[in-house]
Design an enzyme around this catalytic site. Structure first.
Site, PDB file in Angstrom:
ATOM      1  N   ARG A 299       0.849  -1.182   0.000  1.00 15.20           N
ATOM      2  CA  ARG A 299       0.000   0.000   0.000  1.00 15.20           C
ATOM      3  C   ARG A 299       0.884   1.231   0.000  1.00 15.20           C
ATOM      4  NH1 ARG A 299      -3.270  -2.940  -1.487  1.00 15.20           N
ATOM      5  NH2 ARG A 299      -5.350  -3.421  -0.655  1.00 15.20           N
TER       6      ARG A 299
ATOM      7  N   GLU B 290      -4.987   7.490  -6.530  1.00 16.09           N
ATOM      8  CA  GLU B 290      -5.249   6.743  -7.757  1.00 16.09           C
ATOM      9  C   GLU B 290      -6.605   7.142  -8.353  1.00 16.09           C
ATOM     10  OE1 GLU B 290      -4.883   2.570  -6.917  1.00 16.09           O
ATOM     11  OE2 GLU B 290      -2.879   2.758  -6.086  1.00 16.09           O
TER      12      GLU B 290
ATOM     13  N   HIS C 184      -1.903  -0.269 -10.208  1.00 15.99           N
ATOM     14  CA  HIS C 184      -2.505  -1.121  -9.174  1.00 15.99           C
ATOM     15  C   HIS C 184      -3.128  -2.382  -9.789  1.00 15.99           C
ATOM     16  CE1 HIS C 184      -4.321  -0.834  -4.857  1.00 15.99           C
ATOM     17  NE2 HIS C 184      -3.878  -2.044  -5.129  1.00 15.99           N
TER      18      HIS C 184
END
Length: 348
Positions: free
Chosen positions: A265, A294, A313
């Site tokens: 993360r 994001e 991601h």
């Protein structure tokens, strides 16, 4: 006779859960009772249900009809993201274990499970894809695969890169892992097979247990790993203790030839400290699958750097990770039933 209740949904079928349930090594004949939670919805409709359960927990949605009654004599309950509600658990007088084939627990009435002292097993369903991707990012960043592709697609035949003084094969690199949970151990397994020396920091892991699992890892203190590793790969969860844990101090300990990889993360890494180190070429490079905001904004300073590999991601994104997750849950439960311990047992 052991009764296992399974609840499928749009993403994980009850048929797959049933097949996995029948392969549990319980030591008795298994009877499976199947339910479905909104398996007939469209993708968008089901996503709305997921959002409801993520925001409001298991009490925010309806449970399948008849499941409360079925819990009265259930021994095991296996679900994906279907709700495990307080009412279900209140009626479960002989439940021995709950298994959920996902990492998050928003769909589970955790307090009720704690009160009844029922073992709760979960799995990180995309653990194998993330482990694969982590090794892929190590290759991509250390050998300029992504940068070379980007330049070639724009007509540039680039042969020189910022990390030229340090380029070598992966078996010549020492990889340090911060966090040695389920994904971290899968990364070790892959690196061991490639002949890569691995060191790790994780104060919550028993080194002897890791050794018994057949993994070759040298455990060191946090600062030692940062100062000695050629590649640092982050695999810890976000907690108040790990937020911005990888700070300017730890990054300053890294070799000028070292790389930082993050498939965990973004919050575990101090963004400003990383960007400064990359700008000043104090480390060789970084590869990130997770970004602080994001999708990434066009004015993000990361986009101005020539020594970072960015991916949107996608480390856990494969076609089979979620549908096949009941088999991973089966394996984890069977290992727990055999050994009495598991990294995937939630400590409530």
């Amino acid at each position: 006779m052991v009764k296992v209740v399974v609840v499928g949904d749009r993403l994980v079928s009850s048929e797959t859960l049933k097949e996995a349930a029948l392969q549990l090594t319980i030591g008795a004949e298994i009877e499976v009772m199947e339910f479905n939670w909104h398996a007939d919805l469209t993708k968008d409709q089901f996503q709305e249900k997921i959002l409801q359960i993520e925001k409001g927990g298991p009490e925010a949605v309806q449970v399948p009809e008849g499941i409360v009654e079925a819990m009265a004599d259930a021994d095991y309950l296996l679900v994906h993201i279907a709700p495990v509600s307080k009412e279900m658990l209140a009626n479960a007088s002989q439940l021995k274990m709950i298994g959920t084939c996902r990492g998050g627990l928003e769909h589970v009435a955790v307090d009720s499970i704690k009160e009844k002292n029922i073992p709760l097993i979960h799995v990180i369903r995309n653990a194998e894809p993330v482990a694969d991707f982590t090794v892929g990012l190590i290759y991509a960043e250390t050998r300029n695969i992504a940068r070379g592709h980007r330049d070639a697609m724009t007509g540039k035949w680039t042969k020189a890169f910022p990390n030229d003084p340090y380029k070598t094969t992966i078996d010549q690199l020492k990889v340090g892992l911060i966090g040695l949970g389920y994904i971290g151990k899968l990364v070790v397994k892959r690196l061991n097979a490639l002949g890569v020396e691995v060191m790790a920091y994780d104060p919550f892991v028993d080194p002897e247990r890791i050794k018994k699992e057949g993994l070759s890892v040298e455990f060191k203190e946090l600062e030692e790993v940062f100062s000695e590793a050629d590649v640092l790969s982050l695999h810890m969860r976000v907690t108040p203790e790990t937020t911005n844990m990888v700070s300017d101090h730890l990054i300053s300990l890294m070799k000028p030839s070292a790389y930082l990889i993050n498939t965990a993360r973004a919050a575990v890494l101090d963004k400003n400290a990383l960007i400064t180190a990359l700008k000043e070429k104090r480390i060789a490079g970084a590869a990130l699958d997770v970004i602080w905001k994001e999708p990434i904004e066009m004015d993000d300073p990361l986009l101005q750097l020539n020594n970072v590999t960015l991916t949107p991601h996608i480390a856990g994104d494969t076609i089979d990770a979620i549908p096949k997750s009941p088999y991973l849950l089966r394996d984890v439960i069977n290992a727990y039933l055999k050994n009495g311990i598991s990294d995937m047992l939630i400590k409530l």
